[in-house]
Enzyme design. Sequence first.
Site, short mmCIF file in Angstrom:
data_model
loop_
_atom_site.label_atom_id
_atom_site.label_comp_id
_atom_site.label_asym_id
_atom_site.label_seq_id
_atom_site.Cartn_x
_atom_site.Cartn_y
_atom_site.Cartn_z
N ASP A 154 -39.24 46.53 -62.33
CA ASP A 154 -39.36 47.14 -61.00
C ASP A 154 -38.49 48.38 -60.95
O ASP A 154 -37.52 48.53 -61.71
CB ASP A 154 -38.97 46.15 -59.90
CG ASP A 154 -37.48 45.84 -59.89
OD1 ASP A 154 -36.96 45.41 -60.94
OD2 ASP A 154 -36.83 46.03 -58.84
N GLU A 209 -35.18 43.48 -59.43
CA GLU A 209 -33.75 43.75 -59.53
C GLU A 209 -33.30 44.81 -58.54
O GLU A 209 -32.23 44.71 -57.93
CB GLU A 209 -33.41 44.19 -60.97
CG GLU A 209 -31.92 44.27 -61.27
CD GLU A 209 -31.27 45.59 -60.89
OE1 GLU A 209 -30.04 45.64 -60.77
OE2 GLU A 209 -32.02 46.57 -60.70
#
Length: 451
Positions: free
Chosen positions: A92, A156
Amino acid sequence: MSSNPVAETVASLMPRAKAELAELVAFKSVADFDQYPRSESEGAANWIADALRSEGFQDLALLDTPDGTQSVYGYLPGPEGAKTVLLYAHYDVQPPLDEAAWTTPPFELVERDGRWYGRGSADCKGGVVMHLLALRALKANGGVPVHVKVIVEGSEEQGTGGLERYAEAHPELLTADTIVIGDAGNFRAGLPTVTATLRGMTLVRVQVNTLEGNLHSGQFGGAAPDALAALIRVLDSLRAKDGSTTVDGLSGEAAWDGLQYEEQAFREDAKVLDGVELIGSGTVADRVWARPAVTVLGIDCPPVVGATPSVQAGARALISLRVPPGVDAVEATKLLEAHIEAHTPWGARVSTERIGQGQAFRADTSSPAYASMAEAMAVAYPGQEMQSAGMGGSIPLCNTLASLYPETEILLIGLSEPEAQIHAVNESVSPDELERLSVAEALFLRNYAAS
């Protein structure tokens, strides 16, 4: 780089690495599905699963984590009796911010002036490619000498804790003798560095309300309590005159005793405008690695264009507090919330909402794995000795892993050196760093297996 078979193999794989990173960067895998489609993140997760499958990984799984995102897991068996190493990265990315401010499209990998530009190129899709390069180099030169687990997180950057909670519920999944977190970076490009500490983080949303609705500022201004002005007072209370963070009850006097960050180098890295002072006190290393730091990430209020002459009835802000090692993030959050309530003026109604939280982390740099990494980095970066530095950012999973597996060694390396400008516009990765760190990781795995 001195010639050796592993280094030669990695060098030959760099064109493939660039092509793969371009494919990964093309996924708009921001784990905020109000901004970007879930399908973009799912596409990136499936790409990684396919890449691991092609390298012989078994037990591949897209783990549905409690925050609604997916983490990719795979296992590559090594020789019987070998040690187990867990390799971590995340797919991500941060939103691109102002896409118009990018020199080239944020989700397109573009080579310019010796660097590869694109969102996630360094943080941390480049880390995924780094792991793949290291494993491919070992497979081409005698085989991978350890059991390898790979976990690639899907949220994250959001700090929503999906993988942490999944790991806590399935503690056997990520057990390993050592863990390599590929989400940090060298202190300076070309200077091999392991990250010894990470600050923790808490995200708090603040809402201030004073009126049932907006009022005409000419008719009511001067007596009607302005929610935006109240919020500004609250936010201002979080900093001393010199810019130091001031949260009631939270100490800000700790000192960093390791590698120092020269002020002029920091000014250049941070691109501070001429004549503008740095904030805070103590050394730069004290401020960015050892002390708490508050940042106002955003304020909801009327934009200048289209604003009307009104007293605002409500306003809100998102606040980040970075928490240094030795400070409990839960307690720091409580102190921040109490500070906000205590400093809200005029009896305004204030509420806080916890959005995300992660504990700080401190590594044991005296462990055998660090000796193996130092030896590997000395080969990958001829003439340079491995350095230990702090990092002002947060990787919440580190502390979870340290708690779950107290005997496991954890190392942090990665591609986010200062020139990478992660989280900013025009993020980029140095292909030289990608190549050298891939060599270092491969040699580390070989050294560690033999230690």
